[in-house]
Scaffold this motif. Structure first.
Motif, PDB file in Angstrom:
ATOM      1  N   ARG A 127      16.129  12.695  15.357  1.00 58.08           N
ATOM      2  CA  ARG A 127      15.848  11.792  14.243  1.00 58.08           C
ATOM      3  C   ARG A 127      14.773  10.814  14.709  1.00 58.08           C
ATOM      4  NH1 ARG A 127      18.228  15.643  12.787  1.00 58.08           N
ATOM      5  NH2 ARG A 127      20.253  15.720  11.712  1.00 58.08           N
ATOM      6  N   ILE A 128      13.808  10.502  13.856  1.00 58.76           N
ATOM      7  CA  ILE A 128      12.598   9.809  14.298  1.00 58.76           C
ATOM      8  C   ILE A 128      12.424   8.480  13.566  1.00 58.76           C
ATOM      9  CG2 ILE A 128      10.079   9.929  14.406  1.00 58.76           C
ATOM     10  CD1 ILE A 128      10.452  13.036  14.507  1.00 58.76           C
ATOM     11  N   ASN A 129      12.561   7.369  14.297  1.00 61.61           N
ATOM     12  CA  ASN A 129      12.169   6.063  13.790  1.00 61.61           C
ATOM     13  C   ASN A 129      10.702   5.798  14.140  1.00 61.61           C
ATOM     14  OD1 ASN A 129      14.571   5.347  12.614  1.00 61.61           O
ATOM     15  ND2 ASN A 129      14.934   3.565  13.892  1.00 61.61           N
ATOM     16  N   TYR A 130      10.086   4.888  13.405  1.00 64.26           N
ATOM     17  CA  TYR A 130       8.683   4.544  13.625  1.00 64.26           C
ATOM     18  C   TYR A 130       8.578   3.099  14.089  1.00 64.26           C
ATOM     19  CZ  TYR A 130       7.984   8.745  10.818  1.00 64.26           C
ATOM     20  OH  TYR A 130       8.013  10.023  10.332  1.00 64.26           O
ATOM     21  N   LEU A 131       8.056   2.899  15.286  1.00 67.04           N
ATOM     22  CA  LEU A 131       7.889   1.558  15.828  1.00 67.04           C
ATOM     23  C   LEU A 131       6.576   0.966  15.334  1.00 67.04           C
ATOM     24  CD1 LEU A 131       8.581   0.428  19.455  1.00 67.04           C
ATOM     25  CD2 LEU A 131       6.389  -0.120  18.402  1.00 67.04           C
ATOM     26  N   HIS A 132       6.648  -0.271  14.834  1.00 68.27           N
ATOM     27  CA  HIS A 132       5.448  -0.958  14.357  1.00 68.27           C
ATOM     28  C   HIS A 132       5.382  -2.359  14.941  1.00 68.27           C
ATOM     29  CE1 HIS A 132       3.394   1.630  11.406  1.00 68.27           C
ATOM     30  NE2 HIS A 132       4.574   2.220  11.332  1.00 68.27           N
ATOM     31  N   GLN A 133       4.236  -2.683  15.514  1.00 70.18           N
ATOM     32  CA  GLN A 133       3.999  -4.023  16.038  1.00 70.18           C
ATOM     33  C   GLN A 133       2.720  -4.612  15.445  1.00 70.18           C
ATOM     34  OE1 GLN A 133       4.414  -3.560  20.435  1.00 70.18           O
ATOM     35  NE2 GLN A 133       6.038  -5.056  20.136  1.00 70.18           N
ATOM     36  N   ASP A 134       2.511  -4.362  14.186  1.00 64.31           N
ATOM     37  CA  ASP A 134       1.334  -4.877  13.500  1.00 64.31           C
ATOM     38  C   ASP A 134       1.448  -6.392  13.397  1.00 64.31           C
ATOM     39  OD1 ASP A 134      -0.784  -5.427  11.820  1.00 64.31           O
ATOM     40  OD2 ASP A 134      -0.409  -3.687  10.526  1.00 64.31           O
ATOM     41  N   GLY A 135       0.489  -7.083  13.992  1.00 60.16           N
ATOM     42  CA  GLY A 135       0.485  -8.536  13.961  1.00 60.16           C
ATOM     43  C   GLY A 135      -0.475  -9.118  12.948  1.00 60.16           C
TER      44      GLY A 135
ATOM     45  N   ILE B 268       7.691   9.670   4.238  1.00 60.45           N
ATOM     46  CA  ILE B 268       8.957   9.791   3.513  1.00 60.45           C
ATOM     47  C   ILE B 268      10.112   9.553   4.489  1.00 60.45           C
ATOM     48  CG2 ILE B 268      10.403  11.306   2.119  1.00 60.45           C
ATOM     49  CD1 ILE B 268       7.858  12.890   1.439  1.00 60.45           C
ATOM     50  N   PRO B 269      10.937   8.547   4.259  1.00 57.85           N
ATOM     51  CA  PRO B 269      12.076   8.318   5.164  1.00 57.85           C
ATOM     52  C   PRO B 269      13.176   9.357   4.934  1.00 57.85           C
ATOM     53  CG  PRO B 269      12.156   6.753   3.340  1.00 57.85           C
ATOM     54  CD  PRO B 269      10.873   7.533   3.181  1.00 57.85           C
ATOM     55  N   PHE B 270      13.859   9.712   6.000  1.00 59.32           N
ATOM     56  CA  PHE B 270      14.991  10.641   5.945  1.00 59.32           C
ATOM     57  C   PHE B 270      14.579  11.972   5.314  1.00 59.32           C
ATOM     58  CE2 PHE B 270      16.595   6.258   5.499  1.00 59.32           C
ATOM     59  CZ  PHE B 270      17.091   6.132   6.786  1.00 59.32           C
ATOM     60  N   PHE B 271      13.424  12.459   5.763  1.00 58.43           N
ATOM     61  CA  PHE B 271      12.872  13.707   5.247  1.00 58.43           C
ATOM     62  C   PHE B 271      12.919  14.756   6.351  1.00 58.43           C
ATOM     63  CE2 PHE B 271       9.257  16.598   4.617  1.00 58.43           C
ATOM     64  CZ  PHE B 271       9.512  17.042   3.325  1.00 58.43           C
ATOM     65  N   GLY B 272      13.403  15.936   6.035  1.00 62.05           N
ATOM     66  CA  GLY B 272      13.468  17.010   7.012  1.00 62.05           C
ATOM     67  C   GLY B 272      14.691  17.859   6.771  1.00 62.05           C
ATOM     68  N   ASP B 273      15.251  18.388   7.840  1.00 61.67           N
ATOM     69  CA  ASP B 273      16.455  19.199   7.715  1.00 61.67           C
ATOM     70  C   ASP B 273      17.462  18.756   8.761  1.00 61.67           C
ATOM     71  OD1 ASP B 273      15.633  20.304  10.139  1.00 61.67           O
ATOM     72  OD2 ASP B 273      14.963  22.193   9.262  1.00 61.67           O
ATOM     73  N   ASP B 274      18.500  19.552   8.974  1.00 63.44           N
ATOM     74  CA  ASP B 274      19.569  19.155   9.890  1.00 63.44           C
ATOM     75  C   ASP B 274      19.117  19.065  11.338  1.00 63.44           C
ATOM     76  OD1 ASP B 274      21.456  18.929   7.886  1.00 63.44           O
ATOM     77  OD2 ASP B 274      22.161  20.998   8.077  1.00 63.44           O
ATOM     78  N   MET B 275      17.995  19.699  11.682  1.00 61.24           N
ATOM     79  CA  MET B 275      17.549  19.670  13.072  1.00 61.24           C
ATOM     80  C   MET B 275      16.573  18.531  13.350  1.00 61.24           C
ATOM     81  SD  MET B 275      19.260  21.853  14.726  1.00 61.24           S
ATOM     82  CE  MET B 275      18.389  21.782  16.289  1.00 61.24           C
ATOM     83  N   ILE B 276      15.649  18.279  12.448  1.00 61.81           N
ATOM     84  CA  ILE B 276      14.675  17.203  12.673  1.00 61.81           C
ATOM     85  C   ILE B 276      14.451  16.472  11.357  1.00 61.81           C
ATOM     86  CG2 ILE B 276      12.643  18.654  12.295  1.00 61.81           C
ATOM     87  CD1 ILE B 276      11.285  17.044  14.597  1.00 61.81           C
ATOM     88  N   ARG B 277      14.452  15.153  11.441  1.00 60.21           N
ATOM     89  CA  ARG B 277      14.356  14.357  10.219  1.00 60.21           C
ATOM     90  C   ARG B 277      13.711  13.015  10.537  1.00 60.21           C
ATOM     91  NH1 ARG B 277      19.532  14.770   8.339  1.00 60.21           N
ATOM     92  NH2 ARG B 277      18.913  16.510   7.011  1.00 60.21           N
ATOM     93  N   THR B 278      12.889  12.523   9.611  1.00 59.55           N
ATOM     94  CA  THR B 278      12.322  11.186   9.762  1.00 59.55           C
ATOM     95  C   THR B 278      13.418  10.150   9.543  1.00 59.55           C
ATOM     96  OG1 THR B 278      11.692  11.055   7.435  1.00 59.55           O
ATOM     97  CG2 THR B 278      10.071  11.960   8.966  1.00 59.55           C
ATOM     98  N   GLY B 279      13.132   8.898   9.981  1.00 56.30           N
ATOM     99  CA  GLY B 279      14.139   7.851   9.890  1.00 56.30           C
ATOM    100  C   GLY B 279      13.593   6.586   9.261  1.00 56.30           C
TER     101      GLY B 279
END
Length: 550
Positions: free
Chosen positions: A297-305, A320-331
């Motif tokens: 599952r993949i979160n996106y780190l952002h440090q935009d100042g 798209i958050p929470f997009f994918g299937d049971d093996m890999i998905r955005t967060g």
């Protein structure tokens, strides 16, 4: 990830890149990655801890078509298409979920990355490196970048230290070696590595004992050199496989990756830097090819100042958050949502309006207060009650602030990263208070930058309160083995928004389980750290097998 270094804003935005890549992987790779089950997998004669609401323990479990089909009951008879595995009384737990780690960065390490977190002596280090050399191609770099500390390599009362050049030469006489602790060292090499480093212009200084002699800047130069000369698409995919396989050997079947600091491609980049816009692609490629062995599952780190929050706004618009299937998905967005306190509140408000999950970390005695206050302010404008916003690590959080976070639907990710170098004053988190409070909470490793990925080390610390030197530093906040196992399994489904799919062994849930090498629930405390998997199963497929059950 315990760092407050500001990342560098990036004008090249991801857009639909990763979401599109996962879409392709889902469409093309679904059949390859998760083929229809050709047999029913049945485990019998075990001690199977389901970690359901009643903590039920059964002796049999059946997985069919990737999901648990029967839990408990009489063992079925042999039949065509059915494989029966005799557990011989072994302990089984659900597949372990790590709700906050950096598995993607680990998969993008240069060289043949070799975790040293399980070593308890210099001799152990030598054995681990020698074994890696024996299995790797001739002459390749053997590297260890983060995830360990000299504290557990030398027993008290001797002073903690890294291996020397001579000790590394003995383990790897014909391979260059580079080991680096934490984000930016200290680091060390062997004779073959020194030859490479000292040939640079200007030379990267190496002491007679093998220590990289120029401090963090020299370590940064060494790491940058390895990244520039060793990494390519093929090596990144191999590294991703290695990282996932290492997790599976410990029973970790699901990872929630939290990103890293944006690479600058300078010596200032430490172990926690990579390209946040492309580093997930080796894992996506593995899924496309049917070779992704654990769930990601993949979160996106952002440090935009910037006041405009340019990169964060583009991410929210184009991914798209929470997009994918049971093996890999955005967060969601995390473990940073902005570049500093001036933009944090605006970022929180943006994510609340957009309906995105957010996660941040707390390291000090006060930082969680401002974070939770800003969460509350964002919540007043756009409810986050159902978005599952998280604060991670929280070594010093108090119950007053736990209750404030709980009131707006938030949760806490807990890690035992203090195990490596903590002290009675630098300890925490308050496990017992948090578990007793009832706020949604789960365990994580924060591996592999400044903490081990090994979940059993984290469980050991939560149960004993002892650091790597055997010193009791978190007294009064210990929890039971059952409680911390629950935090690593059933409780962690909440962080993924998949509690109805993962985390416990129940009929209808995804068929992930781990057969252990020993009974974690009864072995002596010091032996907890030596727990591992003899067989890991993901979606009914055996993805790690030591042969112990043959």
């Amino acid at each position: 990830m315990a760092d407050t270094t500001k990342g560098v804003s990036r004008k090249r935005l991801l857009g639909m890149g990763l979401a599109a890549a996962i879409a392709v992987a889902t469409a093309v790779g679904a059949v390859l990655a998760q083929p229809a089950a050709v047999e029913e997998l049945v485990f019998v004669n075990g001690s199977i801890h389901t970690m359901d609401a009643k903590n039920t323990v059964v002796t049999t479990v059946t997985i069919r078509n990737g999901r648990f089909a029967a839990v408990g009951g009489a063992a079925p008879r042999a039949a065509a298409g059915r494989r029966i595995i005799d557990l011989r009384k072994r302990t089984v737990v659900p597949g372990i979920i790590d709700n906050h780690n950096h598995i993607v960065a680990m998969g993008n390490r240069p060289g043949y990355h070799t975790p040293l977190e399980n070593a308890t002596s210099i001799a152990d280090v030598q054995s681990i490196i020698a074994a890696r050399v024996a299995a790797a191609p001739k002459g390749v770099w053997i590297t260890t970048i983060g995830g360990f500390h000299r504290n557990h390599l030398v027993a008290p009362p001797e002073m903690a230290r890294l291996p020397t050049l001579a000790e590394l030469d003995k383990a790897a006489p014909n391979n260059p070696v580079f080991i680096s602790e934490g984000f930016s060292g200290p680091s060390a090499t062997n004779s073959a590595g020194r030859k490479v480093f000292e040939s640079q212009t200007p030379p990267i200084p190496v002491g007679a004992d093998g220590a990289i002699a120029g401090g963090p800047q020299a370590t940064g130069r060494a790491l940058l050199l390895l990244r520039q000369t060793l990494l390519n698409d093929t090596e990144r995919r191999r590294g991703a496989i290695d990282a996932l396989n290492y997790g599976l050997s410990l029973g970790v079947t699901t990872h929630l990756d939290q990103g890293v600091f944006q690479a600058t491609n300078t010596p200032n980049d430490g172990a926690a830097h990579e390209d946040n816009y492309t580093m997930q692609l080796p894992f996506v490629a593995l899924h496309r090819d049917g070779r992704l062995s654990a769930r990601v599952r993949i979160n996106y780190l952002h440090q935009d100042g910037t006041p405009e929050l340019t990169t964060l706004r583009e991410r929210v618009k184009n991914t798209i958050p929470f997009f994918g299937d049971d093996m890999i998905r955005t967060g969601g967005i995390g473990e940073f949502i902005a570049g500093g306190p001036k933009t944090f509140l605006d970022a929180a408000k943006l994510l609340a309006r957009s309906g995105w999950r957010a996660e941040v970390h707390s390291l000090s005695a006060t930082d969680f207060q401002q974070e939770i206050q800003d969460y509350e302010t964002a919540h007043k404008e756009s409810s986050i009650a159902n978005l599952r916003w998280v604060v991670a690590h929280v070594p010093f959080i108090t119950e007053e602030w736990v209750n404030r976070l709980k009131a707006i639907g938030g949760g806490l990710s807990l890690t035992s990263w203090r195990y490596l170098a903590g002290s009675p004053k630098q300890n925490g988190p308050p496990f017992r208070m948090i578990v007793n409070n009832g706020i949604p909470a789960g365990m994580s490793s924060d591996g592999m930058q400044i903490a081990p990925m090994n979940p059993w080390i984290h469980m050991y610390y939560a149960v004993t309160g002892k650091n790597a030197r055997g010193e009791l530093i978190n007294d009064g906040q210990q929890i039971t083995r059952q409680q911390v196992m629950k935090l690593y399994t059933a409780s962690n489904g909440w962080f993924l928004r998949e509690e109805n799919q993962l985390g416990s062994i129940e009929v209808g849930k995804l068929g992930d389980l781990v057969v252990l090498n020993q009974d974690y629930f009864t072995v002596p405390e010091e032996a907890i750290k030596k727990t591992s998997s003899v067989m890991s199963v993901v979606g009914g497929k055996i993805v790690h097998d030591t042969g112990a059950l043959k």
